[in-house]
Scaffold this motif. Sequence first.
Motif, PDB file in Angstrom:
ATOM      1  N   GLU A   1      69.699 -54.517  29.338  1.00  0.00           N
ATOM      2  CA  GLU A   1      69.962 -53.344  28.497  1.00  0.00           C
ATOM      3  C   GLU A   1      70.331 -53.745  27.074  1.00  0.00           C
ATOM      4  O   GLU A   1      69.834 -53.162  26.107  1.00  0.00           O
ATOM      5  CB  GLU A   1      71.063 -52.482  29.127  1.00  0.00           C
ATOM      6  N   GLU A   2      71.200 -54.731  26.926  1.00  0.00           N
ATOM      7  CA  GLU A   2      71.611 -55.172  25.597  1.00  0.00           C
ATOM      8  C   GLU A   2      70.451 -55.821  24.845  1.00  0.00           C
ATOM      9  O   GLU A   2      70.294 -55.616  23.641  1.00  0.00           O
ATOM     10  CB  GLU A   2      72.803 -56.126  25.672  1.00  0.00           C
ATOM     11  N   TYR A   3      69.664 -56.590  25.544  1.00  0.00           N
ATOM     12  CA  TYR A   3      68.506 -57.221  24.916  1.00  0.00           C
ATOM     13  C   TYR A   3      67.561 -56.143  24.372  1.00  0.00           C
ATOM     14  O   TYR A   3      67.093 -56.239  23.237  1.00  0.00           O
ATOM     15  CB  TYR A   3      67.775 -58.123  25.918  1.00  0.00           C
ATOM     16  N   ALA A   4      67.297 -55.125  25.174  1.00  0.00           N
ATOM     17  CA  ALA A   4      66.391 -54.047  24.746  1.00  0.00           C
ATOM     18  C   ALA A   4      66.924 -53.320  23.513  1.00  0.00           C
ATOM     19  O   ALA A   4      66.148 -52.924  22.635  1.00  0.00           O
ATOM     20  CB  ALA A   4      66.178 -53.062  25.893  1.00  0.00           C
ATOM     21  N   LYS A   5      68.236 -53.183  23.417  1.00  0.00           N
ATOM     22  CA  LYS A   5      68.838 -52.517  22.259  1.00  0.00           C
ATOM     23  C   LYS A   5      68.750 -53.367  20.997  1.00  0.00           C
ATOM     24  O   LYS A   5      68.637 -52.837  19.897  1.00  0.00           O
ATOM     25  CB  LYS A   5      70.328 -52.221  22.522  1.00  0.00           C
ATOM     26  N   GLN A   6      68.849 -54.681  21.144  1.00  0.00           N
ATOM     27  CA  GLN A   6      69.018 -55.563  19.989  1.00  0.00           C
ATOM     28  C   GLN A   6      67.765 -56.320  19.550  1.00  0.00           C
ATOM     29  O   GLN A   6      67.735 -56.847  18.447  1.00  0.00           O
ATOM     30  CB  GLN A   6      70.128 -56.584  20.289  1.00  0.00           C
ATOM     31  N   CYS A   7      66.754 -56.368  20.391  1.00  0.00           N
ATOM     32  CA  CYS A   7      65.591 -57.197  20.078  1.00  0.00           C
ATOM     33  C   CYS A   7      64.328 -56.353  19.993  1.00  0.00           C
ATOM     34  O   CYS A   7      64.151 -55.420  20.762  1.00  0.00           O
ATOM     35  CB  CYS A   7      65.423 -58.274  21.139  1.00  0.00           C
ATOM     36  N   LYS A   8      63.457 -56.732  19.075  1.00  0.00           N
ATOM     37  CA  LYS A   8      62.248 -55.941  18.872  1.00  0.00           C
ATOM     38  C   LYS A   8      61.111 -56.347  19.792  1.00  0.00           C
ATOM     39  O   LYS A   8      60.163 -55.596  19.962  1.00  0.00           O
ATOM     40  CB  LYS A   8      61.808 -56.001  17.415  1.00  0.00           C
ATOM     41  N   TYR A   9      61.192 -57.533  20.404  1.00  0.00           N
ATOM     42  CA  TYR A   9      60.135 -57.966  21.311  1.00  0.00           C
ATOM     43  C   TYR A   9      60.562 -57.755  22.756  1.00  0.00           C
ATOM     44  O   TYR A   9      61.737 -57.798  23.090  1.00  0.00           O
ATOM     45  CB  TYR A   9      59.817 -59.450  21.094  1.00  0.00           C
ATOM     46  N   LYS A  10      59.573 -57.557  23.625  1.00  0.00           N
ATOM     47  CA  LYS A  10      59.822 -57.363  25.043  1.00  0.00           C
ATOM     48  C   LYS A  10      60.470 -58.617  25.639  1.00  0.00           C
ATOM     49  O   LYS A  10      60.105 -59.743  25.301  1.00  0.00           O
ATOM     50  CB  LYS A  10      58.495 -57.067  25.750  1.00  0.00           C
ATOM     51  N   LEU A  11      61.412 -58.407  26.531  1.00  0.00           N
ATOM     52  CA  LEU A  11      62.089 -59.494  27.222  1.00  0.00           C
ATOM     53  C   LEU A  11      61.088 -60.243  28.102  1.00  0.00           C
ATOM     54  O   LEU A  11      60.382 -59.636  28.901  1.00  0.00           O
ATOM     55  CB  LEU A  11      63.234 -58.933  28.077  1.00  0.00           C
ATOM     56  N   ASP A  12      61.029 -61.550  27.953  1.00  0.00           N
ATOM     57  CA  ASP A  12      60.186 -62.414  28.772  1.00  0.00           C
ATOM     58  C   ASP A  12      61.129 -63.221  29.652  1.00  0.00           C
ATOM     59  O   ASP A  12      61.750 -64.187  29.207  1.00  0.00           O
ATOM     60  CB  ASP A  12      59.346 -63.319  27.867  1.00  0.00           C
TER      61      ASP A  12
ATOM     62  N   LYS B   1      59.512 -66.969  22.696  1.00  0.00           N
ATOM     63  CA  LYS B   1      58.280 -67.444  22.059  1.00  0.00           C
ATOM     64  C   LYS B   1      58.341 -67.282  20.552  1.00  0.00           C
ATOM     65  O   LYS B   1      57.699 -68.010  19.816  1.00  0.00           O
ATOM     66  CB  LYS B   1      57.078 -66.696  22.628  1.00  0.00           C
ATOM     67  N   LYS B   2      59.087 -66.300  20.089  1.00  0.00           N
ATOM     68  CA  LYS B   2      59.249 -66.037  18.656  1.00  0.00           C
ATOM     69  C   LYS B   2      60.644 -66.511  18.259  1.00  0.00           C
ATOM     70  O   LYS B   2      61.636 -65.852  18.541  1.00  0.00           O
ATOM     71  CB  LYS B   2      59.075 -64.558  18.371  1.00  0.00           C
ATOM     72  N   MET B   3      60.696 -67.642  17.602  1.00  0.00           N
ATOM     73  CA  MET B   3      61.977 -68.273  17.272  1.00  0.00           C
ATOM     74  C   MET B   3      62.855 -67.373  16.402  1.00  0.00           C
ATOM     75  O   MET B   3      64.071 -67.378  16.526  1.00  0.00           O
ATOM     76  CB  MET B   3      61.771 -69.609  16.559  1.00  0.00           C
ATOM     77  N   GLU B   4      62.239 -66.578  15.559  1.00  0.00           N
ATOM     78  CA  GLU B   4      63.005 -65.706  14.662  1.00  0.00           C
ATOM     79  C   GLU B   4      63.667 -64.546  15.402  1.00  0.00           C
ATOM     80  O   GLU B   4      64.495 -63.843  14.832  1.00  0.00           O
ATOM     81  CB  GLU B   4      62.121 -65.183  13.520  1.00  0.00           C
ATOM     82  N   ASP B   5      63.328 -64.349  16.659  1.00  0.00           N
ATOM     83  CA  ASP B   5      63.901 -63.237  17.418  1.00  0.00           C
ATOM     84  C   ASP B   5      64.881 -63.687  18.496  1.00  0.00           C
ATOM     85  O   ASP B   5      65.209 -62.935  19.393  1.00  0.00           O
ATOM     86  CB  ASP B   5      62.776 -62.386  18.037  1.00  0.00           C
ATOM     87  N   ILE B   6      65.362 -64.915  18.412  1.00  0.00           N
ATOM     88  CA  ILE B   6      66.362 -65.361  19.386  1.00  0.00           C
ATOM     89  C   ILE B   6      67.670 -64.628  19.065  1.00  0.00           C
ATOM     90  O   ILE B   6      68.177 -64.733  17.954  1.00  0.00           O
ATOM     91  CB  ILE B   6      66.567 -66.890  19.323  1.00  0.00           C
ATOM     92  N   PRO B   7      68.220 -63.879  20.032  1.00  0.00           N
ATOM     93  CA  PRO B   7      69.443 -63.105  19.781  1.00  0.00           C
ATOM     94  C   PRO B   7      70.698 -63.966  19.956  1.00  0.00           C
ATOM     95  O   PRO B   7      71.406 -63.874  20.962  1.00  0.00           O
ATOM     96  CB  PRO B   7      69.362 -61.996  20.822  1.00  0.00           C
ATOM     97  N   PHE B   8      70.982 -64.790  18.961  1.00  0.00           N
ATOM     98  CA  PHE B   8      72.081 -65.760  19.071  1.00  0.00           C
ATOM     99  C   PHE B   8      73.416 -65.087  19.385  1.00  0.00           C
ATOM    100  O   PHE B   8      74.176 -65.574  20.224  1.00  0.00           O
ATOM    101  CB  PHE B   8      72.186 -66.589  17.785  1.00  0.00           C
TER     102      PHE B   8
END
Length: 149
Positions: free
Chosen positions: A97-108, A117-124
């Motif tokens: 749920e938190e990943y879906a709220k905070q990230c623009k790419y689908k959770l893999d 796969k997209k380094m710029e989208d790692i939710p540190f």
Amino acid sequence: MTITTPDQYVASLPEERRPHIEKLREVIKTNLPEGYEEVISWGTIWYSIPHSIYPDGYHCKTSEPLPLIGLSNAKAHISFTHMGVYADEDLRTWWEEEYAKQCKYKLDMGKGCIRFKKMEDIPFELIGELCQKISVQDWIDMYESRVRR
């Protein structure tokens, strides 16, 4: 060359991946509760409960410490594995749920393996929050009741 330390592992990576792995290491080490150790197991970086705290070790290979978080580089992605997300359905639901709220790419994600796969989208920041959620004793209790039966 046999890799025996996390620093050697990072040094062996392609140059473009090193900063991302280093930042993930920093986030994990800063946020994990006391008692976990950064080690090389199965050829990659793991954050585990040492035998000095949990002498039984990991049931699949008792000579290895009890792992919680793994961090590795693959050809097409960086892999962040969290055994607690695999073992605890509530924690997994929170993460998804938190990943879906905070990230623009689908959770893999597999059972506990999260692939970036997209380094710029790692939710540190979110990974840091996840790392704070399971103390050493919480993981031992969860492991013994849900995983190691």
